[in-house]
Design an enzyme around this catalytic site. Structure first.
Site, PDB file in Angstrom:
ATOM      1  N   ILE A  40       0.910  -1.154   0.000  1.00 28.47           N
ATOM      2  CA  ILE A  40       0.000   0.000   0.000  1.00 28.47           C
ATOM      3  C   ILE A  40       0.942   1.194   0.000  1.00 28.47           C
ATOM      4  O   ILE A  40       1.896   1.248   0.772  1.00 28.47           O
ATOM      5  CB  ILE A  40      -0.931  -0.030   1.226  1.00 28.47           C
ATOM      6  CG1 ILE A  40      -1.809   1.212   1.325  1.00 28.47           C
ATOM      7  CG2 ILE A  40      -0.188  -0.203   2.531  1.00 28.47           C
ATOM      8  CD1 ILE A  40      -2.839   1.136   2.494  1.00 28.47           C
ATOM      9  N   SER A  41       0.715   2.161  -0.883  1.00 32.93           N
ATOM     10  CA  SER A  41       1.648   3.279  -1.028  1.00 32.93           C
ATOM     11  C   SER A  41       1.624   4.190   0.187  1.00 32.93           C
ATOM     12  O   SER A  41       0.666   4.223   0.950  1.00 32.93           O
ATOM     13  CB  SER A  41       1.298   4.104  -2.266  1.00 32.93           C
ATOM     14  OG  SER A  41       1.337   3.297  -3.398  1.00 32.93           O
ATOM     15  N   GLN A  42       2.693   4.974   0.299  1.00 29.82           N
ATOM     16  CA  GLN A  42       2.822   6.026   1.309  1.00 29.82           C
ATOM     17  C   GLN A  42       1.586   6.956   1.221  1.00 29.82           C
ATOM     18  O   GLN A  42       1.141   7.278   0.119  1.00 29.82           O
ATOM     19  CB  GLN A  42       4.101   6.756   0.921  1.00 29.82           C
ATOM     20  CG  GLN A  42       4.447   7.992   1.602  1.00 29.82           C
ATOM     21  CD  GLN A  42       5.489   8.764   0.767  1.00 29.82           C
ATOM     22  OE1 GLN A  42       5.674   8.519  -0.433  1.00 29.82           O
ATOM     23  NE2 GLN A  42       6.151   9.679   1.396  1.00 29.82           N
TER      24      GLN A  42
END
Ligand code: SAM
Length: 218
Positions: free
Chosen positions: A64-66
């Site tokens: 899951i991206s930043q």
């Protein structure tokens, strides 16, 4: 005994320090990031880290991206609330949950059925029933619900897939990482009739888009 973190306070701090203090200016994006419980979308062992300024593992070798990057990509879609949007790479379902607050109808495609199932469960628990999850190769888009005013891919493609450009509505925006490995660029494409233009936004590093108009599976 471990005390449960105050997730609401951590989320408020995330919005203030990581999004508003940088260049996230779209009030609707900030409001959505404020209400979506990011910790619910990550595996239990990662929940305490859910509001940190970094990507997290969600299983099946995926991430899951930043928070900042998710917000930036969402802001680039310029959503006003009435749009139908498509996401490629459901992953945890977090990005789809933000989109659910910002658009009328969200379609999202994931190639790993187990990730799609888990995302479906969390989105249902949060009663975000304007999200439709599909399992398949998102590099081909989802023609059944096209055209879309916004399309976002959260995996890096070799180039903007023609199928996604074709499924953009007139005036629509496509946001996606393009390039290999750590040499990717976040791009925003716009459709104006049959004209397509793009701008490069920032360097990024996403997992690869695996599929017919992406990278082939090893
Ligand atoms: N948007 C996600 C979130 O909010 O958690 C993060 C997605 S993760 C960075 C990228 C996802 O794209 C992975 O779950 C991966 O399985 C998926 N993916 C890669 N190629 C795909 C394809 N052709 N079609 C659909 N999903 C794909």
């Amino acid at each position: 005994m471990f005390r449960r973190p105050d997730f609401d306070a951590l989320r408020e701090e995330m919005v203030r320090q990581q999004l508003a203090a940088r260049d996230i200016r779209d009030e609707r994006v900030l409001a959505a990031a404020h209400v979506v419980p990011r910790h619910r979308f990550v595996p239990r062992r990662e929940q305490r880290s859910a509001y940190q300024d970094r990507p997290l593992r969600i299983g099946r070798g995926q991430t899951i991206s930043q928070p900042y990057l998710v917000a930036l990509m969402t802001q680039l879609l310029e959503l006003k609330g009435r749009e139908r949007v498509l996401e490629i790479g459901t992953g945890s379902g977090y990005q789809a949950a933000l989109l659910a607050h910002l658009a009328a109808e969200v379609h999202t495609i994931e190639r790993h059925a187990s990730l799609a199932e888990r995302a479906r469960q969390v989105l249902a628990e949060l009663a975000l029933d304007n999200v439709h999850i599909h399992i398949g190769d998102g590099s081909l888009g989802w023609p059944d619900a096209a055209p879309y005013e916004g399309i976002i891919a959260t995996a890096g493609a070799p180039r903007a897939p023609q199928a996604l450009l074709d499924q953009l509505a007139d005036g629509g925006r496509l946001v996606l990482p393009v390039g290999a490995g750590t040499r990717q660029t976040l791009q925003r494409w716009r459709r104006d009739g049959n004209q397509f233009t793009h701008e490069d936004i920032v360097p990024v590093a996403f997992v690869p888009l695996i599929g017919e108009q992406g990278w082939y599976a090893p």
